[in-house]
Design a protein around this motif. Structure first.
Motif, PDB file in Angstrom:
ATOM      1  N   ASP A 256      -6.228   3.707  -8.565  1.00 18.94           N
ATOM      2  CA  ASP A 256      -6.233   5.007  -7.775  1.00 18.94           C
ATOM      3  C   ASP A 256      -5.430   4.928  -7.287  1.00 18.94           C
ATOM      4  O   ASP A 256      -4.396   5.787  -6.598  1.00 18.94           O
TER       5      ASP A 256
ATOM      6  N   LYS B 113      -2.968   4.012  -5.163  1.00 17.53           N
ATOM      7  CA  LYS B 113      -3.219   3.965  -4.064  1.00 17.53           C
ATOM      8  C   LYS B 113      -2.809   2.055  -3.288  1.00 17.53           C
ATOM      9  O   LYS B 113      -1.868   2.535  -1.762  1.00 17.53           O
ATOM     10  N   SER B 114      -2.284   1.474  -4.498  1.00 12.44           N
ATOM     11  CA  SER B 114      -1.594   0.484  -3.720  1.00 12.44           C
ATOM     12  C   SER B 114      -1.347  -0.808  -4.905  1.00 12.44           C
ATOM     13  O   SER B 114      -1.305  -0.095  -6.079  1.00 12.44           O
TER      14      SER B 114
ATOM     15  N   SER C 225       0.375  -1.406  -0.284  1.00  5.32           N
ATOM     16  CA  SER C 225       0.390   0.164   0.047  1.00  5.32           C
ATOM     17  C   SER C 225       1.154   0.961   0.434  1.00  5.32           C
ATOM     18  O   SER C 225       1.753   1.093   0.706  1.00  5.32           O
TER      19      SER C 225
ATOM     20  N   ASN D 119      -0.726   4.678  -0.232  1.00  8.09           N
ATOM     21  CA  ASN D 119      -1.475   5.981  -0.207  1.00  8.09           C
ATOM     22  C   ASN D 119      -1.428   7.001  -0.318  1.00  8.09           C
ATOM     23  O   ASN D 119      -2.280   8.159  -1.419  1.00  8.09           O
ATOM     24  N   ASN D 120      -0.300   7.596  -0.582  1.00  6.06           N
ATOM     25  CA  ASN D 120       0.194   8.443  -0.371  1.00  6.06           C
ATOM     26  C   ASN D 120       1.307   9.132  -1.884  1.00  6.06           C
ATOM     27  O   ASN D 120       1.737   9.855  -1.881  1.00  6.06           O
TER      28      ASN D 120
END
Lengths: 116, 114
Positions: free
Chosen positions: B67, B69-70, B23, B25-26
């Motif tokens: 997205d 994010k992972s 992951s 996320n940023n």
């Protein structure tokens, strides 16, 4: 397949002695790096080198460390006065210049430095 | 730099498919996702890199959702020789002022059993 070669594979030195770790990067690569890995810990960046000068260095790379590209093929890491905590695996890596974004870093097999 | 989180360890058996998820996320717009493999007492070795969707090469596949994010590294039909530490790295590793500096986390220790 081209490879990064490092010598020696293992070096034992006494505390306070100078050591030079040698690397031959892949011939058409232009970016060179040294990383180290203390046993059981993360791979840590030391320094990057491009166009015959240091591009970036980490806080680990203090005045005891220096790098040099003395000729067209070798890339060396010198530790002037080794300390016990310098014992680690040292990896050299090289990278082809961009143009192609997907330029991977190729790592050597490493030199295991043991300071006694 | 986007922080990455991946499992500390995973176990599998020979012949199984292994999926290691990371992951991040940023993750930033310019960041790429790269996976390296490291055997004991050897230097890390590039496995695969991607930006979005799916990338496949001769050793692995990399799945990246929309997205970003992972990401999931997929190793088909693992063998004993796939036992290694797998690192997920995120960053603009090809350009910029860092000129390709790589940030390694703890990685995932994959152990393949017979």
């Amino acid at each position: 397949e081209p490879e990064v070669t490092q010598t020696p594979s293992h070096q034992v030195t006494q505390m306070g002695q100078e050591v030079i770790l040698r690397c031959v990067p892949i011939s058409n690569h232009l970016y060179f790096y040294w990383y180290r890995q203390i046993l059981g810990q993360k791979v840590e960046f030391l320094v990057s080198f491009y166009n015959n000068e240091i591009s970036e260095k980490s806080e680990i790379f203090d005045d005891q460390f220096s790098v040099e590209r003395p000729d067209g093929s070798n890339f060396t890491l010198k530790i002037r006065s080794t300390k016990l905590e310098d014992s680690a695996m040292y990896f050299c890596a090289s990278k082809r210049e961009g143009g192609d974004r997907y330029t991977e870093a190729f790592f050597g097999q490493g030199t295991r430095l043991t300071v006694v | 730099l986007a922080k990455t989180t991946q499992p500390i360890s995973m176990d599998s058996y020979e012949g199984q498919e292994v999926n290691i998820t990371c992951s991040h996320n940023n993750i930033a717009t310019n960041d790429y996702i790269t996976w390296y493999q490291q055997f004991p007492s050897q230097g890390p070795r590039f496995i695969i890199q991607g930006y979005k969707t799916k990338v496949t090469n001769e050793v692995a596949s990399l799945f990246i959702p929309a997205d970003r994010k992972s990401s999931t590294l997929s190793l088909p039909r693992v063998s004993l020789s796939d036992t290694a530490v797998y690192y997920c790295l995120v960053g603009d590793i090809n350009r910029g002022s860092t000129l390709g500096r790589l940030y390694f986390g703890r990685g995932t220790q994959l152990t393949v059993w017979p």
